[in-house]
Design an enzyme around this catalytic site. Sequence first.
Site, PDB file in Angstrom:
ATOM      1  N   MET A  40     -17.522 -49.707 -97.561  1.00 13.19           N
ATOM      2  CA  MET A  40     -16.548 -50.283 -98.478  1.00 13.19           C
ATOM      3  C   MET A  40     -15.088 -49.986 -98.140  1.00 13.19           C
ATOM      4  O   MET A  40     -14.221 -50.835 -98.321  1.00 13.19           O
ATOM      5  CB  MET A  40     -16.859 -49.811 -99.907  1.00 13.19           C
ATOM      6  CG  MET A  40     -18.216 -50.302-100.394  1.00 13.19           C
ATOM      7  SD  MET A  40     -18.605 -49.753-102.065  1.00 13.19           S
ATOM      8  CE  MET A  40     -17.344 -50.596-103.018  1.00 13.19           C
ATOM      9  N   ARG A  97      -4.875 -45.727-109.685  1.00 13.92           N
ATOM     10  CA  ARG A  97      -5.280 -47.132-109.582  1.00 13.92           C
ATOM     11  C   ARG A  97      -5.701 -47.678-110.950  1.00 13.92           C
ATOM     12  O   ARG A  97      -5.615 -48.885-111.206  1.00 13.92           O
ATOM     13  CB  ARG A  97      -6.422 -47.252-108.577  1.00 13.92           C
ATOM     14  CG  ARG A  97      -6.932 -48.667-108.403  1.00 13.92           C
ATOM     15  CD  ARG A  97      -7.939 -48.781-107.277  1.00 13.92           C
ATOM     16  NE  ARG A  97      -8.553 -50.097-107.256  1.00 13.92           N
ATOM     17  CZ  ARG A  97      -7.999 -51.202-106.777  1.00 13.92           C
ATOM     18  NH1 ARG A  97      -6.769 -51.146-106.277  1.00 13.92           N
ATOM     19  NH2 ARG A  97      -8.631 -52.357-106.784  1.00 13.92           N
ATOM     20  N   ASP A 102     -18.843 -43.309-103.538  1.00  7.59           N
ATOM     21  CA  ASP A 102     -18.096 -42.093-103.854  1.00  7.59           C
ATOM     22  C   ASP A 102     -18.833 -40.814-103.455  1.00  7.59           C
ATOM     23  O   ASP A 102     -18.258 -39.726-103.536  1.00  7.59           O
ATOM     24  CB  ASP A 102     -17.778 -42.038-105.357  1.00  7.59           C
ATOM     25  CG  ASP A 102     -16.566 -42.891-105.709  1.00  7.59           C
ATOM     26  OD1 ASP A 102     -15.879 -43.363-104.794  1.00  7.59           O
ATOM     27  OD2 ASP A 102     -16.308 -43.084-106.915  1.00  7.59           O
ATOM     28  N   LYS A 135     -15.377 -39.695-115.136  1.00  6.61           N
ATOM     29  CA  LYS A 135     -13.987 -40.138-114.971  1.00  6.61           C
ATOM     30  C   LYS A 135     -13.880 -41.656-114.934  1.00  6.61           C
ATOM     31  O   LYS A 135     -13.000 -42.255-115.552  1.00  6.61           O
ATOM     32  CB  LYS A 135     -13.440 -39.545-113.670  1.00  6.61           C
ATOM     33  CG  LYS A 135     -12.233 -40.246-113.064  1.00  6.61           C
ATOM     34  CD  LYS A 135     -11.951 -39.706-111.676  1.00  6.61           C
ATOM     35  CE  LYS A 135     -10.771 -40.394-111.015  1.00  6.61           C
ATOM     36  NZ  LYS A 135     -11.081 -41.760-110.544  1.00  6.61           N
ATOM     37  N   ASN A 136     -14.791 -42.291-114.210  1.00  6.71           N
ATOM     38  CA  ASN A 136     -14.715 -43.740-114.044  1.00  6.71           C
ATOM     39  C   ASN A 136     -15.209 -44.500-115.269  1.00  6.71           C
ATOM     40  O   ASN A 136     -15.063 -45.721-115.330  1.00  6.71           O
ATOM     41  CB  ASN A 136     -15.498 -44.164-112.798  1.00  6.71           C
ATOM     42  CG  ASN A 136     -14.807 -43.720-111.522  1.00  6.71           C
ATOM     43  OD1 ASN A 136     -13.582 -43.663-111.464  1.00  6.71           O
ATOM     44  ND2 ASN A 136     -15.580 -43.378-110.515  1.00  6.71           N
ATOM     45  N   ASP A 177      -6.190 -43.401-104.698  1.00  5.71           N
ATOM     46  CA  ASP A 177      -6.574 -42.804-103.433  1.00  5.71           C
ATOM     47  C   ASP A 177      -6.180 -43.677-102.250  1.00  5.71           C
ATOM     48  O   ASP A 177      -6.235 -44.905-102.315  1.00  5.71           O
ATOM     49  CB  ASP A 177      -8.096 -42.602-103.377  1.00  5.71           C
ATOM     50  CG  ASP A 177      -8.551 -41.445-104.241  1.00  5.71           C
ATOM     51  OD1 ASP A 177      -7.733 -40.534-104.455  1.00  5.71           O
ATOM     52  OD2 ASP A 177      -9.700 -41.454-104.701  1.00  5.71           O
TER      53      ASP A 177
END
EC number: 2.5.1.7
Length: 430
Positions: free
Chosen positions: A336, A95, A314, A24-25, A119
């Site tokens: 983070m 985002r 993640d 996805k990223n 998110d």
Amino acid sequence: MPPIQYIVEGGRRLSGTIEPSGNKNSALPIIAAALLTEHPVTLTNVPRIRDTETLVELCRSVGAAAEWTERNTLQIHAKEIRAADLDPALCARIRASILLAGPLLARCGEVALPPPGGDVIGRRRLDTHFLAFEQLGATVTATHRLEFRASRLKGADVFLDEPSVTATENALVAAVAARGTTYLRNAASEPHVQDLANFLVALGAKIEGIGTNTITVHGSATLGGTTYAIQPDHIEVGSLIGLAAVTRSPLRIARAGVEHLRSIRMGFERLGIVCGIEGDDLVVPSNQTMKIQDDFGGHVPKLEDQPWPAFPADLMSIAIVTATQCDGVILMHEKMFESRMFFVDNLIAMGGRIVLCDPHRAIVAGPSRLRGAPMSSPDIRAGMAMLLAAVCAEGTSTINNADQIERGYERIEERLNALGARIKRIPARS
């Protein structure tokens, strides 16, 4: 669109083979970067999830043609695009809308974006994006919307004030279009950043240092079209390792992209979970020790996330759920995002033995017997972690707001049911 709910009957062992979706990223910045070229681009292995669907709609809104020719194949042709005001409702969903700043600034000389969504896991600053664009010759105005303008981007020696993934991606795309050479220092080097860089090279860009924290871009290359396959999602692979472990199930994760799994495997080994590699498949046996490895001298160990190539942020939610089923005590340190750990209240309600020390640290003592419970997914990764907890728990769980899970995991309930899970989606897929 009606809200989505999962009803999960837990306590079932799984078995079989599953293949991770495309990353996805990777897909999101690559879809955005396809607007850089006026030639056709074909992307394969694109995860068909809510976030990619939303970004495709945004690409169409600026004049690009974008069509799904197969389930996971996307064709984009941005022959002519315009710097239109982007739909605030669409931008608020993801985002990744900020990733349109780089290519639209390069093609149109200006772009105005509503603040991006995504998110709710704590503050996610945009200052690094602004710093990079300004050094590349753009002006940035931030009021109720973000405005970027540049009559001509120019190469520069850019030092990012933090190794932000999306800021690195935006700067990388802008640098490809800039006149002259750009050095991106303190750049993020995650697999999805590498995937974007390799896609840009496939278009004709000249990039050196891919996979390192100093990337050199020789700008103003002539870009063409290409066909490019998105790499497998290493975060989904990590989620599946956790799923196999908590259900004590043997799983084969096919075409797992094992070259990017070293830190993930090391993190799970700290929890007593050892995976084997067969070609490009990752094999998770069922006979795991599930014994948390103490630090030298018997001290309580710590699992912490850090920028790549360390254990990824993640996967911290997945690791916390996994640790509840392991023998021992471990400190989990999420550095983070200050809101990512708040989902542990749901695990405590299910019977997990967890002390939330502060917004960034939790102590997990296991093993604990989890019981089914109602819960609600606050974000993609916490939602997937809750799904793991529900699948291994005794009894039935209800996960509300499962829309969040489906923003990052393609048809996940169908794929897990094929392994032996029992997950009912409401409403059912048409």
